[in-house]
Write an enzyme that holds these catalytic residues in place. Structure first.
Site, PDB file in Angstrom:
ATOM      1  N   LYS A 268       0.848  -1.205   0.000  1.00 48.02           N
ATOM      2  CA  LYS A 268       0.000   0.000   0.000  1.00 48.02           C
ATOM      3  C   LYS A 268       0.879   1.249   0.000  1.00 48.02           C
ATOM      4  O   LYS A 268       0.591   2.246  -0.660  1.00 48.02           O
ATOM      5  CB  LYS A 268      -0.940  -0.027   1.214  1.00 48.02           C
ATOM      6  CG  LYS A 268      -2.061   0.987   1.164  1.00 48.02           C
ATOM      7  CD  LYS A 268      -1.707   2.326   1.797  1.00 48.02           C
ATOM      8  CE  LYS A 268      -2.893   3.283   1.793  1.00 48.02           C
ATOM      9  NZ  LYS A 268      -2.576   4.573   2.401  1.00 48.02           N
ATOM     10  N   HIS A 382       4.360  10.741   9.797  1.00 45.87           N
ATOM     11  CA  HIS A 382       3.509  10.863   8.642  1.00 45.87           C
ATOM     12  C   HIS A 382       2.210  11.609   8.974  1.00 45.87           C
ATOM     13  O   HIS A 382       1.862  12.579   8.337  1.00 45.87           O
ATOM     14  CB  HIS A 382       3.249   9.394   8.318  1.00 45.87           C
ATOM     15  CG  HIS A 382       2.479   9.059   7.156  1.00 45.87           C
ATOM     16  ND1 HIS A 382       3.074   8.761   5.960  1.00 45.87           N
ATOM     17  CD2 HIS A 382       1.162   8.911   6.993  1.00 45.87           C
ATOM     18  CE1 HIS A 382       2.116   8.411   5.131  1.00 45.87           C
ATOM     19  NE2 HIS A 382       0.959   8.511   5.725  1.00 45.87           N
TER      20      HIS A 382
HETATM   21  C1  MEV Z   1       0.332   4.744   4.898  1.00 43.80           C
HETATM   22  O1  MEV Z   1      -0.475   5.391   3.931  1.00 43.80           O
HETATM   23  C2  MEV Z   1       1.303   3.789   4.226  1.00 43.80           C
HETATM   24  C3  MEV Z   1       2.190   3.039   5.192  1.00 43.80           C
HETATM   25  O2  MEV Z   1       1.387   2.360   6.122  1.00 43.80           O
HETATM   26  C4  MEV Z   1       3.033   2.054   4.406  1.00 43.80           C
HETATM   27  C5  MEV Z   1       3.842   1.099   5.283  1.00 43.80           C
HETATM   28  O3  MEV Z   1       3.443   0.802   6.398  1.00 43.80           O
HETATM   29  O4  MEV Z   1       4.871   0.617   4.775  1.00 43.80           O
HETATM   30  C6  MEV Z   1       3.048   3.972   5.959  1.00 43.80           C
END
Ligand code: MEV
Length: 395
Positions: A268, A382
């Site tokens: 994702k 994030h």
């Molecule tokens: C969030 O949009 C995407 C992530 O969860 C990907 C990951 O966990 O590698 C940060």
């Protein structure tokens, strides 16, 4: 792309001037992006209005060229993460890619052939591949004129609840188009001759979105000097050395390789970048999602599309293998001048270059997400950025 002031510190006009001066975008493309509010866009079925999204920019080095790649997504932190991933690879040469082919597969389903006549039907099809190719190619003359067309025809028998079915798979060289319509038209054109040859009945005839003829391998080394972390969090300093961070990212990569629950989220993260760029560049994002996740389970348990290891020179090496079915002609590119302008801006002159650039954004996004996950954690890295950008109206 020389830069005296950082792109992120420029105001909107400075950013647009920078793009005008540092990318191959045309005057028309530039005016479409500057004057997006005035553009008369094509209205869709049951039209009630338009919905604008912010366009972010990531500068990324792909196969030796620095490309400005636009990203459109509802998740603003994607642009920051992809930019950071792109930066970590810039000093070690950027992203290197190889695209296997630009072929799309078409499929035709034939039912109603009795088991005792199946072998004969297959033999007849095998003896008719030239005429079938001709019939199929005639349905997409523009593609053939551009150098594309059917390259191979195969068949397979599948056992189903409603008896045996004969499935024809054919690969089409699509050149600069994604080819969904052209390939589906070819499948439709071959239906009647196939019924005549086999005595069966054709039901389904359409492209396959398992795009194994459009796989991009994209690799990069991420600079060890940029990969470590030192950050203040809730009054404490969080510090992770480059070696420790590389070990943690490799451990995360192994987790994804051995656990489907994690592999899905890992992928994702890749698709955050891929789909953001594809949205901005007028591509069929549903086809790309379908292709990526199907490929992740093609001939193997569902797996992460990328992996990471420590390189011999002590950097972090990452490699992504992903189908990227895209085109630089047709579809919304012809009808939306903003998309056309953004595509010009990337400097990608063909579907291979575009597929490579989009894959690179996917790997850049992925490495950045893993670094955050291994470091301060997603909700500390994030999500605050997501909230900040949303509060700022994505300024
Ligand atoms: C969030 O949009 C995407 C992530 O969860 C990907 C990951 O966990 O590698 C940060």
């Amino acid at each position: 792309m020389p830069e005296t002031k950082k792109f992120r510190d420029m105001d909107l006009n400075e950013r647009l001037d920078y793009i005008k001066d540092n990318s191959p975008i045309s005057e028309d493309g530039m005016s479409a992006i500057r004057g997006w509010k005035e553009i008369e866009l094509k209205k869709g079925e049951n039209h009630i209005g338009f919905m604008p999204f912010s366009i972010g920019l990531v500068k990324i080095t792909v196969d030796g060229k620095v490309r400005p790649i636009p990203i459109v997504t509802e998740e603003p932190s994607v642009v920051a993460a992809a930019s950071h991933g792109a930066k970590m690879a810039a000093s070690t040469g950027g992203f290197e890619t190889a695209v296997n082919k630009t072929e799309t597969t078409g499929q035709i389903q034939i039912i109603g052939i009795p088991a005792y006549r199946m072998e004969e039907a297959i033999e007849k099809i095998n003896a008719s591949t030239d005429s079938l190719t001709e019939e199929g190619n005639q349905a997409s003359p523009h593609l053939v004129a551009a150098g594309g067309g059917i390259r191979s025809i195969r068949n397979k028998v599948i056992d189903t609840k409603c008896g045996q079915q004969l499935i024809i798979d054919f690969d089409v060289e699509c050149m600069e188009a994604m080819g969904a319509n052209a390939v589906s038209k070819m499948a439709e054109a071959m239906a009647k001759p196939l019924e005549e040859i086999t005595g069966g009945k054709v039901v389904g005839r359409i492209l396959s979105n398992l795009h194994i003829g459009r796989v991009v391998t994209c690799a990069a080394k991420f600079d060890r000097n940029a990969i470590g972390l030192r950050k203040e969090m809730n009054g404490n300093i969080v510090e992770i050395s480059p070696d420790e961070m590389i070990d943690r990212i490799v451990a995360l990569s192994e987790w994804a390789a051995n656990d489907q629950f994690r592999a899905t989220t890992h992928n994702k993260g890749i698709m955050n970048g891929v789909i953001g760029a594809a949205n901005a560049l007028g591509q069929d994002t549903r086809a790309m999602e379908a292709a990526a996740h199907s490929y992740a389970a093609f001939g193997r348990p569902y797996s992460p599309l990328s992996y990471y290891e420590r390189s011999d020179d002590g950097n972090l090496y990452g490699c992504l293998k992903i189908p990227i079915p895209v085109g630089v002609v047709g579809g919304v590119i012809n009808t939306n001048p903003i998309v056309k302008g953004l595509l010009e801006m990337t400097g990608c002159n063909n579907s291979r270059e575009l597929a490579s650039a989009i894959a690179a954004v996917g790997l850049a996004q992925n490495v950045s997400a893993l670094r955050m996950l291994a470091g301060e954690g997603i909700t500390n890295g994030h999500l605050p950025l997501h909230r900040l950008r949303t509060e700022q109206g994505q300024a």
